[in-house]
Design a protein around this motif. Structure first.
Motif, PDB file in Angstrom:
ATOM      1  N   ASP A  37       0.823  -1.212   0.000  1.00 18.93           N
ATOM      2  CA  ASP A  37       0.000   0.000   0.000  1.00 18.93           C
ATOM      3  C   ASP A  37       0.859   1.264   0.000  1.00 18.93           C
ATOM      4  OD1 ASP A  37      -2.195  -1.655  -0.001  1.00 18.93           O
ATOM      5  OD2 ASP A  37      -2.434  -1.584   2.181  1.00 18.93           O
ATOM      6  N   GLY A  38       1.828   1.329   0.878  1.00 14.79           N
ATOM      7  CA  GLY A  38       2.721   2.493   0.909  1.00 14.79           C
ATOM      8  C   GLY A  38       2.003   3.778   1.286  1.00 14.79           C
ATOM      9  N   ASP A  39       1.134   3.707   2.287  1.00 13.79           N
ATOM     10  CA  ASP A  39       0.267   4.845   2.627  1.00 13.79           C
ATOM     11  C   ASP A  39       1.014   6.118   3.035  1.00 13.79           C
ATOM     12  OD1 ASP A  39      -1.954   3.336   2.050  1.00 13.79           O
ATOM     13  OD2 ASP A  39      -2.372   2.796   4.138  1.00 13.79           O
ATOM     14  N   CYS A  40       2.178   5.993   3.648  1.00 13.88           N
ATOM     15  CA  CYS A  40       2.877   7.205   4.118  1.00 13.88           C
ATOM     16  C   CYS A  40       3.838   7.760   3.083  1.00 13.88           C
ATOM     17  CB  CYS A  40       3.596   6.936   5.433  1.00 13.88           C
ATOM     18  SG  CYS A  40       5.114   5.967   5.273  1.00 13.88           S
ATOM     19  N   GLY A  41       3.928   7.114   1.946  1.00 19.71           N
ATOM     20  CA  GLY A  41       4.784   7.626   0.885  1.00 19.71           C
ATOM     21  C   GLY A  41       6.254   7.309   1.050  1.00 19.71           C
ATOM     22  N   GLY A  42       6.585   6.474   2.021  1.00 25.00           N
ATOM     23  CA  GLY A  42       7.981   6.049   2.149  1.00 25.00           C
ATOM     24  C   GLY A  42       8.716   6.599   3.348  1.00 25.00           C
ATOM     25  N   ASP A  43       7.984   7.083   4.351  1.00 24.23           N
ATOM     26  CA  ASP A  43       8.607   7.685   5.533  1.00 24.23           C
ATOM     27  C   ASP A  43       8.763   6.720   6.708  1.00 24.23           C
ATOM     28  OD1 ASP A  43       8.890  10.109   4.275  1.00 24.23           O
ATOM     29  OD2 ASP A  43       6.941  10.866   4.961  1.00 24.23           O
ATOM     30  N   ALA A  44       8.569   5.451   6.490  1.00 23.06           N
ATOM     31  CA  ALA A  44       8.631   4.452   7.571  1.00 23.06           C
ATOM     32  C   ALA A  44       7.641   4.783   8.681  1.00 23.06           C
ATOM     33  CB  ALA A  44      10.051   4.325   8.135  1.00 23.06           C
ATOM     34  N   ALA A  45       6.484   5.331   8.321  1.00 22.75           N
ATOM     35  CA  ALA A  45       5.526   5.796   9.318  1.00 22.75           C
ATOM     36  C   ALA A  45       4.169   5.094   9.255  1.00 22.75           C
ATOM     37  CB  ALA A  45       5.322   7.300   9.161  1.00 22.75           C
ATOM     38  N   CYS A  46       3.988   4.158   8.334  1.00 19.61           N
ATOM     39  CA  CYS A  46       2.671   3.513   8.233  1.00 19.61           C
ATOM     40  C   CYS A  46       2.745   1.989   8.344  1.00 19.61           C
ATOM     41  CB  CYS A  46       1.978   3.898   6.928  1.00 19.61           C
ATOM     42  SG  CYS A  46       2.727   3.175   5.447  1.00 19.61           S
ATOM     43  N   GLY A  47       3.809   1.412   7.904  1.00 22.15           N
ATOM     44  CA  GLY A  47       3.967  -0.040   7.977  1.00 22.15           C
ATOM     45  C   GLY A  47       3.223  -0.815   6.903  1.00 22.15           C
ATOM     46  N   THR A  48       2.643  -0.124   5.935  1.00 24.58           N
ATOM     47  CA  THR A  48       1.839  -0.821   4.920  1.00 24.58           C
ATOM     48  C   THR A  48       2.638  -1.215   3.670  1.00 24.58           C
ATOM     49  OG1 THR A  48       1.088   1.221   3.857  1.00 24.58           O
ATOM     50  CG2 THR A  48      -0.268   0.355   5.673  1.00 24.58           C
ATOM     51  N   CYS A  49       3.930  -1.292   3.843  1.00 17.69           N
ATOM     52  CA  CYS A  49       4.782  -1.741   2.729  1.00 17.69           C
ATOM     53  C   CYS A  49       5.618  -2.940   3.180  1.00 17.69           C
ATOM     54  CB  CYS A  49       5.670  -0.610   2.242  1.00 17.69           C
ATOM     55  SG  CYS A  49       6.861  -0.066   3.485  1.00 17.69           S
ATOM     56  N   HIS A  50       5.079  -3.669   4.150  1.00 16.60           N
ATOM     57  CA  HIS A  50       5.789  -4.824   4.741  1.00 16.60           C
ATOM     58  C   HIS A  50       6.054  -5.916   3.710  1.00 16.60           C
ATOM     59  CE1 HIS A  50       5.308  -8.575   7.505  1.00 16.60           C
ATOM     60  NE2 HIS A  50       6.587  -8.252   7.424  1.00 16.60           N
ATOM     61  N   SER A  85       9.463  -2.162   2.833  1.00 20.49           N
ATOM     62  CA  SER A  85      10.082  -2.085   1.510  1.00 20.49           C
ATOM     63  C   SER A  85      10.491  -0.662   1.129  1.00 20.49           C
ATOM     64  CB  SER A  85       9.160  -2.688   0.453  1.00 20.49           C
ATOM     65  OG  SER A  85       7.888  -2.074   0.446  1.00 20.49           O
ATOM     66  N   CYS A  86       9.873   0.341   1.764  1.00 21.47           N
ATOM     67  CA  CYS A  86      10.263   1.732   1.450  1.00 21.47           C
ATOM     68  C   CYS A  86      11.651   2.053   1.977  1.00 21.47           C
ATOM     69  CB  CYS A  86       9.246   2.726   1.986  1.00 21.47           C
ATOM     70  SG  CYS A  86       9.153   2.833   3.787  1.00 21.47           S
ATOM     71  N   GLN A  87      12.164   1.218   2.872  1.00 18.19           N
ATOM     72  CA  GLN A  87      13.476   1.480   3.460  1.00 18.19           C
ATOM     73  C   GLN A  87      14.587   0.677   2.780  1.00 18.19           C
ATOM     74  OE1 GLN A  87      13.707   3.994   5.949  1.00 18.19           O
ATOM     75  NE2 GLN A  87      11.679   4.197   4.997  1.00 18.19           N
TER      76      GLN A  87
END
Ligand code: FES
Length: 106
Positions: A37-50, A85-87
């Motif tokens: 999902d990537g809801d926070c846009g890549g700031d490690a703040a949502c956890g939806t890119c697990h 994955s954003c990290q």
């Protein structure tokens, strides 16, 4: 062309191209890979890119950042190989990377 493969919860493989410098979450979004999902846009703040990283790629993807660690601690599906994955910034050394997608993002 460098590629990364996302394997969905039901075993479906999605091999997609990436450009050096992109992060893994963005590659999934740009290529329409469902399950990120990537809801926070890549700031490690949502956890939806697990994702969980394939065992053979653990060393190449490095270790979790402190912010990433905090987010993953709250995830009931967190495993030893879990990453946000954003990290994960992709470079040439990641050509062929394999990651698994969870059944749900939290
Ligand atoms: S996109 Fe929000 S934590 Fe990765």
């Amino acid at each position: 062309m460098a590629t990364v493969t996302f394997i969905s919860f039901d075993g479906e493989k999605h091999e997609v191209p990436f450009v050096e410098g992109q992060n893994l979450m963005q590659v999934a979004i740009d290529n329409g890979v469902s399950g990120i999902d990537g809801d926070c846009g890549g700031d490690a703040a949502c956890g939806t890119c697990h994702v969980t990283v394939d065992q053979q790629w653990i060393a190449a993807t490095g270790s979790r950042t402190p912010a990433e660690e905090q987010m993953l601690e709250m995830n009931p599906d967190c495993q030893e190989t879990s990453r946000l994955s954003c990290q994960i910034a992709l470079g040439a050394e990641h050509d062929g990377l394999i990651v698994n997608l969870p059944e749900f993002q939290f």
